[in-house]
Design an enzyme around this catalytic site. Structure first.
Site, PDB file in Angstrom:
ATOM      1  N   LYS A   1      11.572   4.910  -6.258  1.00 49.32           N
ATOM      2  CA  LYS A   1      10.924   5.889  -7.137  1.00 49.32           C
ATOM      3  C   LYS A   1      10.089   6.838  -6.299  1.00 49.32           C
ATOM      4  O   LYS A   1       9.016   6.503  -5.827  1.00 49.32           O
ATOM      5  CB  LYS A   1      10.026   5.224  -8.181  1.00 49.32           C
ATOM      6  CG  LYS A   1       9.700   6.232  -9.285  1.00 49.32           C
ATOM      7  CD  LYS A   1       8.342   6.110  -9.917  1.00 49.32           C
ATOM      8  CE  LYS A   1       7.172   6.749  -9.280  1.00 49.32           C
ATOM      9  NZ  LYS A   1       7.151   8.211  -9.183  1.00 49.32           N
TER      10      LYS A   1
ATOM     11  N   GLU B   1       0.867  -0.225   0.985  1.00 49.80           N
ATOM     12  CA  GLU B   1       0.335   0.629   2.057  1.00 49.80           C
ATOM     13  C   GLU B   1      -0.523   1.670   1.360  1.00 49.80           C
ATOM     14  O   GLU B   1       0.003   2.538   0.664  1.00 49.80           O
ATOM     15  CB  GLU B   1       1.471   1.330   2.813  1.00 49.80           C
ATOM     16  CG  GLU B   1       2.456   0.401   3.502  1.00 49.80           C
ATOM     17  CD  GLU B   1       1.870  -0.286   4.707  1.00 49.80           C
ATOM     18  OE1 GLU B   1       0.854   0.195   5.244  1.00 49.80           O
ATOM     19  OE2 GLU B   1       2.422  -1.322   5.104  1.00 49.80           O
TER      20      GLU B   1
ATOM     21  N   CYS C   1      -2.318   9.502   5.594  1.00 52.33           N
ATOM     22  CA  CYS C   1      -3.147   8.318   5.337  1.00 52.33           C
ATOM     23  C   CYS C   1      -4.006   7.968   6.543  1.00 52.33           C
ATOM     24  O   CYS C   1      -5.109   7.466   6.402  1.00 52.33           O
ATOM     25  CB  CYS C   1      -2.264   7.146   4.944  1.00 52.33           C
ATOM     26  SG  CYS C   1      -0.967   6.811   6.140  1.00 52.33           S
TER      27      CYS C   1
ATOM     28  N   GLU D   1     -11.560   9.115   0.381  1.00 52.46           N
ATOM     29  CA  GLU D   1     -10.391   9.759   0.988  1.00 52.46           C
ATOM     30  C   GLU D   1     -10.160  11.112   0.301  1.00 52.46           C
ATOM     31  O   GLU D   1      -9.971  11.172  -0.912  1.00 52.46           O
ATOM     32  CB  GLU D   1      -9.155   8.870   0.811  1.00 52.46           C
ATOM     33  CG  GLU D   1      -7.930   9.432   1.523  1.00 52.46           C
ATOM     34  CD  GLU D   1      -6.677   8.585   1.303  1.00 52.46           C
ATOM     35  OE1 GLU D   1      -6.429   8.177   0.161  1.00 52.46           O
ATOM     36  OE2 GLU D   1      -5.953   8.351   2.287  1.00 52.46           O
TER      37      GLU D   1
HETATM   38  P1  NAD Z   1      -0.483   7.880  -5.723  1.00 51.75           P
HETATM   39  O1  NAD Z   1      -1.035   6.502  -5.630  1.00 51.75           O
HETATM   40  O2  NAD Z   1      -1.069   8.802  -6.709  1.00 51.75           O
HETATM   41  O3  NAD Z   1       1.084   7.825  -6.064  1.00 51.75           O
HETATM   42  C1  NAD Z   1       1.980   7.103  -5.257  1.00 51.75           C
HETATM   43  C2  NAD Z   1       3.191   6.739  -6.091  1.00 51.75           C
HETATM   44  O4  NAD Z   1       2.783   5.864  -7.130  1.00 51.75           O
HETATM   45  C3  NAD Z   1       3.878   7.932  -6.756  1.00 51.75           C
HETATM   46  O5  NAD Z   1       5.264   7.761  -6.711  1.00 51.75           O
HETATM   47  C4  NAD Z   1       3.373   7.824  -8.183  1.00 51.75           C
HETATM   48  O6  NAD Z   1       4.233   8.406  -9.136  1.00 51.75           O
HETATM   49  C5  NAD Z   1       3.291   6.334  -8.358  1.00 51.75           C
HETATM   50  N1  NAD Z   1       2.399   5.888  -9.443  1.00 51.75           N
HETATM   51  C6  NAD Z   1       1.303   6.505  -9.920  1.00 51.75           C
HETATM   52  N2  NAD Z   1       0.784   5.800 -10.939  1.00 51.75           N
HETATM   53  C7  NAD Z   1       1.556   4.709 -11.104  1.00 51.75           C
HETATM   54  C8  NAD Z   1       1.539   3.607 -11.998  1.00 51.75           C
HETATM   55  N3  NAD Z   1       0.604   3.480 -12.945  1.00 51.75           N
HETATM   56  N4  NAD Z   1       2.502   2.664 -11.884  1.00 51.75           N
HETATM   57  C9  NAD Z   1       3.458   2.774 -10.934  1.00 51.75           C
HETATM   58  N5  NAD Z   1       3.539   3.800 -10.070  1.00 51.75           N
HETATM   59  C10 NAD Z   1       2.593   4.755 -10.151  1.00 51.75           C
HETATM   60  O7  NAD Z   1      -0.531   8.452  -4.240  1.00 51.75           O
HETATM   61  P2  NAD Z   1      -0.092   9.899  -3.738  1.00 51.75           P
HETATM   62  O8  NAD Z   1      -1.121  10.869  -4.209  1.00 51.75           O
HETATM   63  O9  NAD Z   1       1.321  10.133  -4.057  1.00 51.75           O
HETATM   64  O10 NAD Z   1      -0.175   9.726  -2.155  1.00 51.75           O
HETATM   65  C11 NAD Z   1      -1.357   9.813  -1.450  1.00 51.75           C
HETATM   66  C12 NAD Z   1      -1.893   8.442  -1.105  1.00 51.75           C
HETATM   67  O11 NAD Z   1      -0.919   7.729  -0.353  1.00 51.75           O
HETATM   68  C13 NAD Z   1      -3.118   8.506  -0.229  1.00 51.75           C
HETATM   69  O12 NAD Z   1      -4.091   7.613  -0.726  1.00 51.75           O
HETATM   70  C14 NAD Z   1      -2.610   8.052   1.134  1.00 51.75           C
HETATM   71  O13 NAD Z   1      -3.574   7.488   1.965  1.00 51.75           O
HETATM   72  C15 NAD Z   1      -1.559   7.086   0.749  1.00 51.75           C
HETATM   73  N6  NAD Z   1      -0.622   6.866   1.856  1.00 51.75           N
HETATM   74  C16 NAD Z   1      -0.691   5.692   2.538  1.00 51.75           C
HETATM   75  C17 NAD Z   1       0.159   5.452   3.616  1.00 51.75           C
HETATM   76  C18 NAD Z   1       0.107   4.147   4.370  1.00 51.75           C
HETATM   77  O14 NAD Z   1       1.082   3.831   5.040  1.00 51.75           O
HETATM   78  N7  NAD Z   1      -0.962   3.372   4.275  1.00 51.75           N
HETATM   79  C19 NAD Z   1       1.087   6.421   3.997  1.00 51.75           C
HETATM   80  C20 NAD Z   1       1.140   7.620   3.279  1.00 51.75           C
HETATM   81  C21 NAD Z   1       0.281   7.822   2.193  1.00 51.75           C
END
Ligand code: NAD
Length: 498
Positions: free
Chosen positions: A192, A268, A303, A402
């Site tokens: 997804k 992650e 991240c 963040e």
């Molecule tokens: P997000 O948590 O808003 O969304 C991530 C994914 O989760 C998306 O596909 C979203 O549609 C889905 N999602 C949202 N709500 C959900 C729910 N209730 N149930 C299931 N899925 C749901 O994050 P983002 O804004 O897309 O990405 C940014 C974040 O990702 C930052 O916090 C960043 O640090 C993190 N990140 C971490 C790493 C790592 O390896 N640690 C790498 C890249 C990004």
């Protein structure tokens, strides 16, 4: 395949690009069961790229049922490792053969510079798939050290149906960090992508089938988190949920797993990584170059962004001056211009978030020493200057939360103990940089940091051999390296008395 040389070359390619916004289930592109779509908008200039299938519970149910059926059939899950290896390597080759198109989709979709979409995201995605493929026929199971009349076999088996939920900042790369080990170990996967960046995930599904991955083994369900994401996370027949995204959603996913079938959950999540520069840093200019890149690269939407710069008092003023000079080369530009190194942020919502943090920094009394403005608004796109705050206290909002944008907080310290205390004073524990010429101080600091990755005298190093992930609320488990295979396999102990 040659890379287009100019912005107009890329724009011409964009005109001829057929953008597919459909879901991919059981080897076929299809609309969402509801027929609903959402608009995929480019942050470069606000143009509509494509309507995209807005999947929900119905699609999740269909995809999971198909994924389970194909898993149980054994066509992939029981294929010889050497066979899965060949297919994965072909998949990597196909990513490379389609690199221009994939890079273009990524840039149009989420605004990052085309040079990085191609050289970092697509190249890294292909490397991840190939690395996993190459590893799988070199891994042996174990025999326990038993008594003479017993045999203890410790074997690894695929977990079954894996749901992979990924973010928008490195859409293809984060997907492939999951797909590599998930597929090669024999699982069926439902990917997804983020609703903000679904296009490359949709495109690679057919490349996977072309490479020889059987139909139904890789499915892609675009849609919102609260609809299809939640449906997958709560699904009773998903065995493992792997996630990259925010800490807030990561916590929610643990609740969903607990409320449903106790599926394995690997997360992650976010970061607020300290980049620590001691007075005796061996090369202050190199530290400045790395610090600028650590906040400027990918518009700060990383991240592991080095968003907290901890500087020892003796070098603070000089280092901040050098970083400001470096940031001059990290000004936003048109993402399809091959020389651009900083592009658009992902959407208006993210821009507003970044600007609200810049305002919060000013309100809390930090000194804005560089940037701070939205730019290029006349393009219809969303762009922001790299921004530096000095005189930041670690408790301030800009230092503790963040931001996920190019906003650097400079925090002064004196001595190693204070640096370590400030560095660890965060809910996160993803990455850290340490700059010192003193090898003993480097090791002492690295050992004391509660952080999954530590980089000494550089920032953001590593390759597929190095595990990637964090301590504390940055998540659990690791992507990349053989450690990533742990997420996708169950361990079985078979004990035989002879
Ligand atoms: P997000 O948590 O808003 O969304 C991530 C994914 O989760 C998306 O596909 C979203 O549609 C889905 N999602 C949202 N709500 C959900 C729910 N209730 N149930 C299931 N899925 C749901 O994050 P983002 O804004 O897309 O990405 C940014 C974040 O990702 C930052 O916090 C960043 O640090 C993190 N990140 C971490 C790493 C790592 O390896 N640690 C790498 C890249 C990004």
């Amino acid at each position: 395949m040659s890379t287009p040389k100019t912005r107009s070359d890329w724009e011409n390619l964009a005109v001829s690009l057929a953008i597919n916004g459909k879901a991919f289930i059981n080897g076929e592109y299809r609309d969402a069961s509801s027929g609903n779509t959402f608009d995929c908008i480019s942050p470069i200039d606000g143009r509509l790229l494509a309507p995209v299938a807005s999947c929900d519970l119905m699609d999740a149910n269909i995809a999971v049922a198909n994924a389970r059926e194909v898993f149980d059939s054994g066509v992939w899950s029981k294929a010889a490792p050497v066979k899965r290896k060949q297919v994965m390597i072909r998949f990597a080759e196909l990513l490379e053969e389609n690199a221009n198109e994939l890079a273009l989709l990524e840039t149009l979709d989420m605004g990052k510079p085309i040079r990085f979409s191609k050289a970092v995201d697509v190249a890294g995605a292909a490397r991840a798939i190939r690395w996993s493929g190459e590893a799988i026929d070199k891994l042996y199971d174990e025999l326990a050290p038993t008594a003479h009349n017993e045999i203890g076999m410790i074997t690894r088996e695929p977990v079954g149906v894996v749901a992979a939920i990924v973010p928008w900042n490195f859409p293809l790369l984060m997907a492939c960090w999951k797909l590599g080990p998930a597929l090669v170990t024999g699982n069926s996967v439902i990917l997804k992508p983020s609703e903000k960046s679904p296009l490359t995930a949709i495109r690679i599904a057919e490349l996977a089938v072309q490479a020889g991955i059987p139909k139904g083994v890789l499915n892609v369900l675009p849609g919102y988190g609260h609809t299809v994401g939640k449906a997958l996370a709560l699904h009773m027949d998903v065995d493992t949920l792997v996630f990259t995204g925010s800490t807030k959603i990561a916590k929610q996913l643990m609740i969903y797993a607990g409320e449903s079938n106790m599926k394995r959950v690997w997360l992650e999540a976010g970061g607020k990584s300290p980049n620590i520069v001691f007075n005796d840093a061996p090369d202050l200019k190199a530290a400045a170059v790395a610090a600028a890149e650590a906040i400027g690269f990918n518009q700060g939407e990383v991240c592991t962004a080095g968003s907290r710069l901890l500087v020892e008092s003796g070098v603070k003023d000089e280092l901040v001056g050098l970083i400001a000079e470096e940031l001059a080369s990290w000004q936003p530009g048109h993402p399809l211009e091959p020389t651009t190194v900083s592009g658009a942020v992902v959407d208006k919502q993210q821009l507003d978030t970044i600007l609200s943090y810049i305002k919060a920094g000013q309100n809390e009394g930090a000194s804005l020493v560089y940037g701070g403005q939205q730019v290029l608004a006349e393009t219809g796109g969303v762009y922001v200057q790299p921004t530096v705050f000095s005189n930041v206290k670690n408790q301030m909002k800009i230092a503790s939360e963040e931001i996920f944008g190019p906003v650097l907080s400079v925090i002064e310290f004196n001595g190693m103990e204070e640096a370590i205390a400030i560095a660890n004073d965060t809910i996160y524990g993803l990455a850290a940089g340490v700059w010192t010429a003193d090898i003993s101080k480097a090791h002492k600091t690295a050992k004391a940091l509660r952080s999954g990755m530590v980089w000494i005298n550089h920032y953001d190093g590593g390759d597929m051999t190095a595990p990637f992930g964090g301590y504390k609320q940055s998540g659990n488990g690791r992507d990349k390296s053989l450690h990533s295979f742990d997420k996708y396999t169950e361990i079985k102990a078979t004990w035989i008395v002879l």
